[in-house]
Structure formats: structure tokens, C-alpha cells
Design a protein around this motif. Structure first.
Motif, mmCIF file in Angstrom:
data_model
loop_
_atom_site.group_PDB
_atom_site.id
_atom_site.type_symbol
_atom_site.label_atom_id
_atom_site.label_comp_id
_atom_site.label_asym_id
_atom_site.label_seq_id
_atom_site.Cartn_x
_atom_site.Cartn_y
_atom_site.Cartn_z
ATOM 1 N N ALA A 33 0.830 -1.214 0.000
ATOM 2 C CA ALA A 33 0.000 0.000 0.000
ATOM 3 C C ALA A 33 0.861 1.260 0.000
ATOM 4 O O ALA A 33 0.482 2.282 -0.583
ATOM 5 N N LEU A 34 2.016 1.182 0.616
ATOM 6 C CA LEU A 34 2.902 2.346 0.708
ATOM 7 C C LEU A 34 3.354 2.842 -0.656
ATOM 8 O O LEU A 34 3.657 4.028 -0.822
ATOM 9 N N CYS B 6 -0.497 5.452 7.501
ATOM 10 C CA CYS B 6 -0.829 6.469 6.511
ATOM 11 C C CYS B 6 -2.340 6.589 6.387
ATOM 12 O O CYS B 6 -3.060 5.586 6.412
ATOM 13 N N ARG B 7 -2.806 7.824 6.228
ATOM 14 C CA ARG B 7 -4.212 8.100 5.936
ATOM 15 C C ARG B 7 -4.241 8.954 4.667
ATOM 16 O O ARG B 7 -3.577 9.980 4.590
ATOM 17 N N GLN C 238 -8.895 6.718 3.513
ATOM 18 C CA GLN C 238 -8.473 5.330 3.618
ATOM 19 C C GLN C 238 -7.219 5.284 4.501
ATOM 20 O O GLN C 238 -6.359 6.175 4.421
ATOM 21 N N GLU C 239 -7.120 4.246 5.336
ATOM 22 C CA GLU C 239 -5.982 4.118 6.245
ATOM 23 C C GLU C 239 -5.316 2.763 6.067
ATOM 24 O O GLU C 239 -5.977 1.776 5.737
ATOM 25 N N PHE C 240 -4.005 2.741 6.303
ATOM 26 C CA PHE C 240 -3.295 1.470 6.336
ATOM 27 C C PHE C 240 -2.070 1.599 7.227
ATOM 28 O O PHE C 240 -1.594 2.710 7.513
ATOM 29 N N VAL C 241 -1.582 0.443 7.667
ATOM 30 C CA VAL C 241 -0.355 0.352 8.455
ATOM 31 C C VAL C 241 0.525 -0.724 7.837
ATOM 32 O O VAL C 241 0.039 -1.806 7.482
ATOM 33 N N GLU C 242 1.802 -0.427 7.689
ATOM 34 C CA GLU C 242 2.793 -1.430 7.307
ATOM 35 C C GLU C 242 3.852 -1.508 8.398
ATOM 36 O O GLU C 242 4.228 -0.479 8.962
ATOM 37 N N GLU C 243 4.326 -2.715 8.675
ATOM 38 C CA GLU C 243 5.420 -2.892 9.640
ATOM 39 C C GLU C 243 6.694 -3.236 8.883
ATOM 40 O O GLU C 243 6.718 -4.180 8.095
ATOM 41 N N HIS C 244 7.729 -2.472 9.131
ATOM 42 C CA HIS C 244 9.017 -2.652 8.473
ATOM 43 C C HIS C 244 10.070 -2.969 9.532
ATOM 44 O O HIS C 244 10.135 -2.293 10.567
#
Length: 256
Positions: free
Chosen positions: A8-9, A194-195, A204-210
Motif C-alpha cells: 500500500a505504501l 498512513c491516511r 483510507q488508512e493502512f499500516v505497514e510494519e518494516h
């Protein structure tokens, strides 16, 4: 809302990273190559992402191919880059070039923006270095940067960054990224929230873990040796000075 890393990023990556100095990094790499007597005609950009650094290599007049492990990032890169820049999907540890390029040897291989830190074991990093070495002609150069152990432990002041950015089509992105260090796993963990407004104006919202592991010069030297590099130099940006224990990010120049 939880998404795999670099999926998504991809759609908002360039907006958030608009201030990254890809051009200065390219000057830094190419100055080193030129000072070392390397005539560059072809370049392979590993972990090319959305193509920011890849574009600088093309602007320098090289034949360029980019490889990345994220299809979503490559889709953005394809829109950004000229058609003569070729791209392929691949894992840094195991990638094979597509048939038209298979067997080619490049003058320069690059891997920037701490992409190698996403490899969480020395064995995986060693495999990636060996794959990079296999793509170089004799006398060619690998140029890459990595966060050190200190850099991964202390990534940002107060362990968070937040801001607003705008995509090229005018959508607003709010990002809030937090970082913490896991001493048991010896990794830094970034929660990237991120929104973003969609095309209808809805949010829309999402979270990624790095996750990243830090590598110091002492960690890298045996891996470079086993990967088959003839010699190397590990320096700081932008003055090519030797790193110190307080250096958060190092650059590696390794000759085939």
C-alpha cells in the motif's frame, strides 16, 4: 488496514519521500566511480523501489535495469521511468535477470536507501552481496548504503516522524511513523501509518510494519570477502571519511 511491507505504501511513497536527495547520492556514487577509473556504461539498481535513484542513473547516460521485490513499487516505477529503463521483479538474495539480460555483466551495481537492512540475518545479506557480485564485470563496482547498529537503534529523534504530503494528483497524505528497537531480535521496527484521501474524497488508512537489522563495518567485511569482492572501502556520506562508532549510516564501495 494492516498491509505487507512496500505494498500500500507504494502509492504514496514518492509524496512522503519527496525530499530524498537521490541526485546528490548519485553524484556521490559516480564521483567515487570516476575517481577510481571506472567507465560506467551500464548499471543495475537493486531494490529500485519507485525508481528515484534509478532515474538518476538513467539521466547520467547509462543503460539501466532495476530489480525490486515489490510488484506495487515496480508499477509506480514503470510510470515514472523512461521506457528504455527495464525493470524486473526479484528477491535480492535469489533474483535472476530476465532472458534478454541474462548473462550480461554490469559496470555498476547499486542498492541504496538502506534497502539491504531489510535482510535480517548475515546469511541473507551475504546471499544478496553474492548475487550483486555475480552481476558485475571484472573491475566493476558495487555501491550501497546501510544503517549501522547505532543507526537502527536510534533511527529518529523521539522515535517518530509525522507530517502531511500531497500526491501528484493532489490527494493529501497524513503519515505518522513510529520506531522502536527490539533488543531481543536485534532489529528496529517501524510502524508506518498512513491516511489518504481516495478519488471520491473518502479517507483510507493502512499500516505497514518494516523491520531492519543494523550492520557495522566489522559485520560487512567477512561477507564482502565471501561474496568474492577483490577490495572495498567503507565510508561516510558526503565526504568519504572513515566511519566512527557514532556513524548511523555507512556507504560501501566494493570492487569486483
Amino acid at each position: 488496514m494492516q498491509k505487507p511491507p512496500f505494498t500500500a505504501l507504494a502509492a504514496v511513497y514518492d509524496a512522503i519521500m519527496a525530499d530524498v536527495e537521490y541526485g546528490h547520492w548519485a553524484d556521490f556514487v559516480l564521483t567515487y566511480a570516476n575517481d577510481g577509473g571506472l567507465e560506467v556504461r551500464s548499471a543495475l539498481d537493486l531494490a529500485c523501489g519507485t525508481g528515484g535513484f534509478t532515474l538518476e542513473l538513467w539521466r547520467a547516460g547509462f543503460r539501466v535495469h532495476g530489480v525490486d521485490g515489490s510488484l506495487e513499487m515496480l508499477e509506480v516505477a514503470r510510470e515514472r521511468l523512461p521506457a528504455e529503463v527495464t525493470l524486473s521483479l526479484g528477491d535480492l538474495r535469489t533474483f535472476e535477470l530476465p532472458d534478454p539480460l541474462r548473462g550480461n555483466s554490469f559496470d555498476l551495481v547499486t542498492c541504496v536507501f538502506d534497502s539491504l537492512n531489510n535482510l535480517l540475518t548475515p546469511a541473507d545479506l551475504g546471499a544478496a552481496l553474492a548475487r550483486a557480485r555475480a552481476q558485475l564485470r571484472s573491475g566493476g563496482l558495487l555501491a550501497c548504503d546501510l544503517n549501522t547498529r547505532l543507526g537502527v537503534r536510534e533511527l529518529w529523534e523521539e522515535n517518530a516522524i509525522e507530517g502531511l504530503a500531497a500526491t501528484p494528483e493532489g490527494r493529501e497524505v497524513h503519515y505518522h511513523w513510529t520506531h522502536h528497537y527490539d533488543p531481543e531480535g536485534d532489529v528496529g521496527i517501524v510502524q508506518a501509518f498512513c491516511r489518504i484521501e481516495d478519488s471520491q474524497g473518502d479517507l483510507q488508512e493502512f499500516v505497514e510494519e518494516h523491520r531492519e537489522r543494523g550492520y557495522d563495518p566489522a559485520d560487512l567485511e567477512p561477507l564482502l570477502r565471501r561474496a568474492g569482492f577483490a577490495r572495498w572501502e567503507i565510508v561516510e556520506y558526503p565526504d568519504y571519511a572513515p566511519p566512527t562508532p557514532e556513524t548511523p549510516r555507512i556507504w560501501v564501495f566494493a570492487w569486483a
